[in-house]
Design an enzyme around this catalytic site. Structure first.
Site, PDB file in Angstrom:
ATOM      1  N   SER A  47       0.834  -1.215   0.000  1.00  0.00           N
ATOM      2  CA  SER A  47       0.000   0.000   0.000  1.00  0.00           C
ATOM      3  C   SER A  47       0.858   1.250   0.000  1.00  0.00           C
ATOM      4  O   SER A  47       0.602   2.186  -0.751  1.00  0.00           O
ATOM      5  CB  SER A  47      -0.924   0.017   1.220  1.00  0.00           C
ATOM      6  OG  SER A  47      -1.947  -0.939   1.083  1.00  0.00           O
ATOM      7  N   ASN A  48       1.899   1.265   0.828  1.00  0.00           N
ATOM      8  CA  ASN A  48       2.747   2.451   0.882  1.00  0.00           C
ATOM      9  C   ASN A  48       3.582   2.632  -0.372  1.00  0.00           C
ATOM     10  O   ASN A  48       4.121   3.702  -0.606  1.00  0.00           O
ATOM     11  CB  ASN A  48       3.653   2.401   2.112  1.00  0.00           C
ATOM     12  CG  ASN A  48       2.864   2.662   3.375  1.00  0.00           C
ATOM     13  OD1 ASN A  48       2.413   3.774   3.588  1.00  0.00           O
ATOM     14  ND2 ASN A  48       2.660   1.630   4.172  1.00  0.00           N
ATOM     15  N   LYS A 168      -0.393 -10.208   7.161  1.00  0.00           N
ATOM     16  CA  LYS A 168      -0.161  -8.858   7.668  1.00  0.00           C
ATOM     17  C   LYS A 168      -1.525  -8.286   7.995  1.00  0.00           C
ATOM     18  O   LYS A 168      -2.343  -8.083   7.099  1.00  0.00           O
ATOM     19  CB  LYS A 168       0.537  -7.994   6.615  1.00  0.00           C
ATOM     20  CG  LYS A 168       0.660  -6.529   7.037  1.00  0.00           C
ATOM     21  CD  LYS A 168       1.199  -5.623   5.931  1.00  0.00           C
ATOM     22  CE  LYS A 168       1.226  -4.175   6.435  1.00  0.00           C
ATOM     23  NZ  LYS A 168       1.613  -3.206   5.393  1.00  0.00           N
ATOM     24  N   GLY A 196       0.522  -4.714  11.043  1.00  0.00           N
ATOM     25  CA  GLY A 196       0.582  -3.846   9.871  1.00  0.00           C
ATOM     26  C   GLY A 196       0.696  -2.366  10.168  1.00  0.00           C
ATOM     27  O   GLY A 196       0.629  -1.564   9.239  1.00  0.00           O
TER      28      GLY A 196
END
Lengths: 308, 308, 308, 308
Positions: A47-48, A168, A196
């Site tokens: 996501s990051n 996660k 997470g």
């Protein structure tokens, strides 16, 4: 592969001009620095890493670049690649290319646009992909982004699959996390439960988390390590105080200001942050000031000697 | 272009073998039938067209095929193409290719994976795309799928953009719908408010909806038309009774059984439904029986003479 | 008793000093005015009557006072009393005292503080109370206040009980409302489906609502009546325009500004509004200005000649 | 008074006949047993004491009885009484009677039926009650029951009030808990942060919780104590294993089976559980079996020698 320790979900660096091209030189610079940290591994295009904004080939290319740099430096750090695509077929393809690029494992969201078939469809998806993937699969429960919150039961059913090695969990639900972490110690089950978010890394460790994939570990891996060590050494007071400081930094670069906040904090820390792909917008002025204030208050920079 | 009347968001047909390739012959067969109905337009690669599972080129190809068939038949039906992609850049590109393929307008979801920047980022996204798109933009509020529910205020701010011609609202929130529909009649504002579900088509019409994009209109366009006409003629009792029957069919092919339900119902109706792309699963046996029972109870097939 | 038409859920008037005592003189004044309107009935101590802030004896006293005034005026308007209490026993007691006070029916929320036993416990609660109540029971689905959203299935199961005569649904979910309203026409079933908000009165009527209990009907009963008549006469355009105006007034005195907004609007309209019981706070200055602007824009006062 | 350690939110015992009268003899029996445990305090008429089902006088009577028994036994255990009522006035009255009955503090939910005025109204409510209450106030954030989730900011603003001494947080949100617990250590601020569920007692301790009010502590206070001691001694592995066992018992008597589950578990443990007030229903047979299985798996009974 055994999932353990502290992973950084690295941002994908884009050129500063705004055209949205990946800045591979900047990626290399960042990687060289992270290689000098105590991180156990990196997640590429999680996501990051702006996962939904990256193509299969971009993911493979970044994976390959990361592995090459680590190999040059004889680093044993692991690389996990975000391989979720909207269809099962494209996800399987992305697992294959991540594998060819050298990834040690893939990270997979559940399907989430069409929610009507629920956990039955999600289970089928994960089984199909895990069957086909040449490398191990890590499940990724991220309800704030997907709108889907996988149950502990569904996750633990999947844990029995030999090619699914962990989860996660970014739900923030400690009851769920406790059920997952308890089960992960069952004899014969090879399954790691990862936290997470740095916002609740210590609570997760207290329940038996094997480690974490933490946005804040891009900036403060040694602070995370100190927290982990303090906890494991039984220095619980120290751990509590470190967690409270980490909270400020972690919250600033996740829930509060998101990836633009994370990238701004990286620029501030001597790493390359740069712009995000649109539709993400850069931080506004007030946001940047608040971010700075939170990082100042966290006061963790002095632990991070690898950045120099 | 003025958005008005009844649109069918057509499913994307895939070959029956399971490989997930588009079945263009089946698409043509369906299109020829729909061309004989009273539909005002079709939406290609909307949610019911498995939008997130289709590539830009597939969307363009289907758009082009649809326009060609309509042109052969000298039909004036409109074609709107789902053009949302995860990044602004890819969305702009998709608008351009949809335009080249002949689409009359594009349908656009708000960004929704990263939710932290909210309506500010969504507004920027829509403005950027509307500025760049060669064809008009229709906003698409679909919180059940995206987890993002655009406010009436945000939508109406965007309505002022000359290249944004309407909104398809599938929130089911009648207060919001009433605010939108009220504003759409403001003098000088060229903005249509469309209902996104046959479950509440009549309630939406009662608030002044310009029409609807209704999954159920793939199967029951004449039933939808009768309802619309009854309402506009002031035959409110008839409209109520038709809406109740439509509800059963509409609910069955949307919230209850989703796209696999819609496709099964199409197979039943002599159209091509076929399989969905995975991770969507086919209906189970019990689901298929319940679907059949709901369609039987709706008892609308006799109105649909175009299917023959 | 057959539930039909337009009901006002009347606010409970408290003395202006702040001590929180009921102002019975003000209640009488308001009642005398409402008696001159075309309302079909009144709800005493519903949500807008600050139900949870009133005791059983206050509810009975207000019911008795209302019935006495209506009887003096030979009015056939009905009175329904909010009889929900946290326990089954207290609710049964409240039904009995409401009955003795002359109420025509009681309005009952589902249990909602402890949510774990869900619809099973709610069904048992309603059955127990309906068995014991000397007067008919109207179910009251109000998820915004209770956090519990009763399903159409659960409501329709209860509809078979001979002493349960209807439901007031304030969920705003038109799919649910359509299922309820459809079922209410089943031969042999004596069950009315009432709309719980003026924000979507016309949509509800379009689905076959038997009427509504509308906060806005405290102020604008004739406007609600005109809307109802327009719809039933097939003047759908007029109905649409009236609904849009009603929306502004209704939204202002419900979702936007709540009971303090409703009471401020009553003071403005020559009725007695007065303060609410704490913890409810009076409107702030900006809120009062916005309320005034919304009521001005609605421009419905001229229809309400009964207020003079 | 300083809020610290392990509190049991004791169930209110009702006679077995079903009439719903409090069984004071059973209460005394339970109290005599709890007095022999290492509990730091008891909460009378909290959520687990069926707070919304009890009257002001019942709360006062139980408080008084509890204090009398503790005094007879020269026990220094504290007593906190649930004093929330729907209006500010009734809540103030309940604080006064709890104080007269000997309570050391009161526990207060935020107002929650009318949600429109949000934290502004809640803050006013708490300030008004804290100003008036003769004994200290503990805030109680319990979103699962109330539908209202107080923000950390709002709670910390209230923490400055000299008569507000702490918060019991049952949101399960560890980010919020971390912010609260961090602030509670500010010099000069006398404010304790208590965990509201045994499901995540250890995670809360890891963030610096001063203790917990735990339903499971009615049954397993020594297990909770061992966990607390293990954590404080730095025996983190032992603490983790204890938390996992506690989770099973805690989850069974809270989220899974609620108060009827807690009472059934008390009957099983030689304490008096008995029936709940309706609308709460007794456990079904399958639920009772599952409860038993979870308590068996938790296997904590052998620590609880005080029960004998």
């Amino acid at each position: 592969m055994k999932l353990e320790g502290i992973y950084a979900p690295v941002p994908t660096p884009f050129e500063s001009g705004g055209a949205g091209c990946i800045d591979f030189a900047a990626f290399r610079e960042n990687m060289l620095k992270w290689a000098g940290s105590s991180l156990d591994g990196l997640v590429i295009c999680g996501s990051n890493g702006e996962l939904p904004f990256t193509s299969e080939s971009e993911r493979a290319f970044l994976t390959s670049a990361a592995k090459k740099i680590l190999s040059e430096l004889k680093s044993s750090k692991k690389v996990i690649t975000g391989a979720f695509q909207q269809t099962t077929k494209d996800t399987v393809s992305c697992c294959a290319s991540a594998s060819r690029a050298g990834a040690d494992a893939v990270l997979l969201l559940p399907p989430h646009y069409f929610k009507g078939q629920g956990e039955r469809a999600a289970a089928r998806f994960f089984m199909d992909v895990a069957d086909a993937s040449p490398i191990p699969v890590v499940l990724y429960n991220m309800p704030a982004n997907t709108g889907v919150d996988m149950s502990a039961e569904a996750i633990l059913d999947l844990a029995a699959h030999p090619n699914i090695i962990g989860v996660k969990d970014t739900s923030g639900n400690m009851t769920k996390f406790a059920y997952l972490a308890s089960a992960s110690d069952r004899p014969g089950l090879d399954f790691s439960v990862f936290c997470g978010s740095g916002n609740y890394f210590l609570p997760a460790l207290s329940l038996g988390a094997a480690g974490g994939t933490l946005a804040v570990a891009n900036l403060y891996p040694e602070s995370c390590r100190k927290l982990l060590d303090a906890y494991r050494n039984g220095s619980t007071k120290e751990a509590t105080l470190l967690q409270r400081r980490l909270l400020l930094a972690s919250d600033a670069v996740t829930a509060r200001f998101g990836i633009p906040g994370l990238k701004a904090a990286m620029d501030r820390a001597g790493l390359y942050g740069g712009p995000s792909r649109k539709p993400l917008l850069p931080l506004g002025k007030d946001e940047a000031l608040k971010l700075e204030a939170m990082l100042e208050e966290a006061d963790l920079d002095s632990f991070e000697t690898w950045r120099l």
